[in-house]
Design an enzyme around this catalytic site. Structure first.
Site, PDB file in Angstrom:
ATOM      1  N   ARG A 150      69.780 -15.285 -10.940  1.00  0.00           N
ATOM      2  CA  ARG A 150      68.696 -16.177 -10.946  1.00  0.00           C
ATOM      3  C   ARG A 150      68.790 -17.476 -10.339  1.00  0.00           C
ATOM      4  O   ARG A 150      68.110 -18.525  -9.839  1.00  0.00           O
ATOM      5  CB  ARG A 150      68.141 -16.519 -12.439  1.00  0.00           C
ATOM      6  CG  ARG A 150      67.637 -15.176 -12.904  1.00  0.00           C
ATOM      7  CD  ARG A 150      67.295 -15.394 -14.517  1.00  0.00           C
ATOM      8  NE  ARG A 150      66.504 -14.251 -15.142  1.00  0.00           N
ATOM      9  CZ  ARG A 150      65.998 -14.459 -16.415  1.00  0.00           C
ATOM     10  NH1 ARG A 150      66.062 -15.579 -16.977  1.00  0.00           N
ATOM     11  NH2 ARG A 150      65.450 -13.249 -16.837  1.00  0.00           N
ATOM     12  N   ASP A 158      56.536 -25.259 -24.885  1.00  0.00           N
ATOM     13  CA  ASP A 158      57.698 -24.392 -24.228  1.00  0.00           C
ATOM     14  C   ASP A 158      58.582 -25.409 -23.790  1.00  0.00           C
ATOM     15  O   ASP A 158      58.583 -26.553 -23.422  1.00  0.00           O
ATOM     16  CB  ASP A 158      57.252 -23.302 -23.243  1.00  0.00           C
ATOM     17  CG  ASP A 158      58.306 -22.276 -23.135  1.00  0.00           C
ATOM     18  OD1 ASP A 158      57.834 -21.172 -23.718  1.00  0.00           O
ATOM     19  OD2 ASP A 158      59.250 -22.392 -22.495  1.00  0.00           O
TER      20      ASP A 158
END
Length: 284
Positions: free
Chosen positions: A41, A153
């Site tokens: 990632r 979030d």
């Protein structure tokens, strides 16, 4: 670190530093088995920063005062954002059949009360908009309440996605056809993977804000009716789980509900809630 395949890799030592950092800042555990996932990632992030090696990246964040600027991006990279519309559908059936009717009955003296729903790890917004569809259907039928939904979030990327409210068509398959017809707009662009967007009437009722659940205080209302924190606690250790749940329960009105993931139903005995269904708890 160059390995036998000739590619640069994230060293075990640097991964350990990143794992410690993410654990302290976001409460997310990154065991050694996640090293290759994090490495994969991060490669895109290195390209964006035009940093040639993982060693150079770690030098930038740990030894060149780059951490303050980079931390939000690093958290975006390592967080897992699995979400679906109508995930664990029995929770939404319970919301419709039990939770909302009981919450409204407890506020019978109020005229047109506002129900407040909080998706506390909202990811890209599918959970928040699922709640919006369920409540919108009920509000149209009953006409005796209003509602607002908060999605929070830690990842800025997924919050931006939620604000756009655009999803690939295959993601909305679990949404009942009647709700698809009322609450979704289909892209007019030709393509193999058409997109859909939540209608403006629902988008106006859902707000998204960044929140780190590890913060000691949450700057939101303390009369929330339903909090959803599903399939998130599995990434925290038990001490952090208890702290997060205690803080969230503190934002529920008496009689309000906390919904966890079905694998997270054991939350300790010192929290002022009672279990009313699998992974569903009511503040007492």
């Amino acid at each position: 670190m160059l390995e036998a395949d000739g590619e640069d890799h994230l060293s075990h030592a640097d991964f350990a530093k990143i794992a410690t950092l993410i654990g302290s800042e976001a409460g997310i555990r990154l065991p050694p088995a996640k090293r290759l996932m994090v490495e994969g990632r991060l490669r895109r992030r290195l390209r964006a920063l035009q940093i040639a090696t993982f060693d150079g990246y770690c030098n930038y964040i740990f030894r060149q005062d780059g951490l303050r600027a980079e931390l939000p991006y690093l958290i975006n990279v390592v967080t897992t954002n699995k979400t679906d519309f109508f995930r664990e559908p029995e929770h939404f059936e319970l919301m419709r059949d039990k939770m909302v009717p009981e919450l409204l009955a407890a506020r019978n003296g109020e005229r047109n009360p506002v129900l407040k729903i909080w998706s506390a790890a909202s990811s890209t917004g599918a959970e928040a908009f699922t709640c919006a569809m369920v409540l919108a259907d009920m509000a149209k039928a009953q006409k005796n309440f209003r509602f607002s939904i908060l999605g929070t979030d830690i990842s800025t990327d997924v919050l931006d996605h939620g604000r756009r409210a655009v999803y690939p068509a295959e993601q909305i398959v679990p949404v009942p056809q009647s709700m698809q017809a009322q609450y979704l707009m289909w892209s007019r662009k030709a393509g193999i993977r058409p997109d859909v967007r939540i209608v403006p009437e629902l988008r106006r009722l859902v707000q998204f804000h960044r929140l780190n659940l590890m913060d000691e205080k949450y700057p939101f209302d303390k009369d929330v009716d339903i909090v959803l924190l599903r399939n998130v606690l599995i990434y925290f250790d038990k001490a952090d789980q208890a702290k997060v749940i205690n803080r969230l329960v503190g934002h529920l009105r008496p009689g309000g509900y906390l919904l966890l993931g079905h694998s997270e139903s054991m939350i300790g005995t010192s929290i002022p809630v009672r279990q009313v269904a699998p992974a569903v708890f009511q503040r007492v």
